[in-house]
Design an enzyme around this catalytic site. Sequence first.
Site, short mmCIF file in Angstrom:
data_model
loop_
_atom_site.label_atom_id
_atom_site.label_comp_id
_atom_site.label_asym_id
_atom_site.label_seq_id
_atom_site.Cartn_x
_atom_site.Cartn_y
_atom_site.Cartn_z
N ASP A 92 0.83 -1.25 0.08
CA ASP A 92 -0.03 -0.03 0.00
C ASP A 92 0.94 1.29 -0.12
O ASP A 92 1.91 1.36 0.50
CB ASP A 92 -0.84 0.02 1.12
CG ASP A 92 -1.99 1.15 1.18
OD1 ASP A 92 -2.29 1.77 0.15
OD2 ASP A 92 -2.67 0.90 2.23
N GLY A 215 -10.93 4.39 0.50
CA GLY A 215 -11.77 5.08 1.32
C GLY A 215 -13.16 4.29 1.52
O GLY A 215 -14.35 5.09 1.98
N ASP A 265 -8.30 -7.26 1.01
CA ASP A 265 -7.22 -7.42 2.20
C ASP A 265 -7.81 -6.74 3.39
O ASP A 265 -8.85 -5.96 3.46
CB ASP A 265 -6.00 -6.73 1.82
CG ASP A 265 -5.91 -5.12 2.17
OD1 ASP A 265 -5.64 -4.58 3.36
OD2 ASP A 265 -6.73 -4.27 1.55
N CYS A 303 -13.56 -27.90 10.22
CA CYS A 303 -12.23 -27.47 9.70
C CYS A 303 -10.96 -28.21 9.80
O CYS A 303 -10.90 -29.17 10.79
CB CYS A 303 -11.88 -26.19 10.38
SG CYS A 303 -10.27 -25.40 9.86
N CYS A 305 -7.74 -27.47 9.18
CA CYS A 305 -6.55 -26.82 9.71
C CYS A 305 -5.68 -27.37 10.86
O CYS A 305 -6.32 -28.15 11.90
CB CYS A 305 -6.49 -25.21 10.06
SG CYS A 305 -7.36 -24.93 11.72
N CYS A 308 -7.35 -26.94 14.41
CA CYS A 308 -8.61 -27.81 14.72
C CYS A 308 -8.37 -29.17 14.84
O CYS A 308 -8.97 -30.07 15.45
CB CYS A 308 -9.55 -27.29 13.66
SG CYS A 308 -10.10 -25.75 13.68
N HIS A 334 -5.76 -20.26 12.40
CA HIS A 334 -7.14 -21.11 12.11
C HIS A 334 -7.92 -19.87 11.14
O HIS A 334 -8.70 -20.27 10.19
CB HIS A 334 -7.76 -21.17 13.38
CG HIS A 334 -9.47 -21.54 12.90
ND1 HIS A 334 -9.91 -22.63 12.38
CD2 HIS A 334 -10.24 -20.59 13.07
CE1 HIS A 334 -11.16 -22.38 12.25
NE2 HIS A 334 -11.44 -21.20 12.65
#
Length: 368
Positions: A92, A215, A265, A303, A305, A308, A334
């Site tokens: 950015d 914005g 993002d 989940c 991951c 989990c 997670h």
Amino acid sequence: MFTFTVETKSGECHGRAGRLSTPHGEIKTPVFMAVGTRASVKTMSSDQLKEIGASIILGNTYHLYLRPGQDVIKEAGGLHSFMNWPGAILTDSGGFQVFSLSSLTKVSEEGVLFRSHIDGSPHLFTPEKVMEIEMDLGADIVMAFDQCLPYPSAYTLAREAQERTTKWAARCRERHNRSDQALFGIVQGVAYRDLREKSAKELVALDFPGYAIGGLSVGEPKEIMYEVLDYTVPLLPEGKPRYLMGVGSPDALWEGVARGIDMFDCVLPTRIARNGTAMTSKGRVIIRDAKYARDFGPLDAACSCSTCRNYSRAYLRHLFKAKEILGMILVSYHNLFFLYKMMEKIRASLVAGEFNQAKEEFFVNYYG
């Protein structure tokens, strides 16, 4: 070195599935990008980001300019080498941070004179200076310097900021000369339709490789944000990526994709994770709550991951109550995994022509 291809257009909405090619790899869109403001996605290592499927992350020009400094990162071989990240990076411009974090002293056509939030030292950001910093940082995608106003803002101020943003964008375009970077323009105009339309048309005339809508998500109701997208996105080129800045709640990601956004993002998933809040297939879970003290099931049964698969809600609650850093790490991992998998489902639903059904099912499960 930088190409964008729309592969599938939804017949149900304005959503599309595409591919973004950069010098550091290919990115399937729509995509959510984790935020590594200071060359670090908080609590996450590069290896962990690779594990969860991240293909692009963010850095911030304002923060990296102030610490450790563009010269240090340039000497290290650029941001990729400095932080050991092999994937793509977007930086950015720092416009939002200059106007929200620092102690402003003067805004002029030349640029922004501000004082560092770290030590109070004075600095001048001009479009040319920001481009020099971003070229030194070496990200794959860089943003033009813009003036971002809060919501609400008076029309007169919004018009001045929009006009200044266009002038600065043209100066950024003139100064930027790295062929291995794609420079995006940023549409501004608060919630004034005529200003948003003017901004979009002027930036499109400058022919950037991609366009961001800035914005938004600065205090306005979500209905206003969606309305702005409804009339702004159609003005942006069909064959170039569209990036909605600072948006990361699950509902806003679905709604943004439905309106034709390709990139998002936000710090939200890692920020709420550090406070003990998890995103799950059944909605948010505040893991510090007493009801989880003897809950030995996974954070989210749906989940896959590592958090989990390996840790219980009771253990995670204990970590937060004991103020152990590991709790923040596990829930951050997670939450990002959850959002990346959600974006994969969104993309698959666009390709399969089942976006509306997938969206409805998600909303019923997540929001009840």
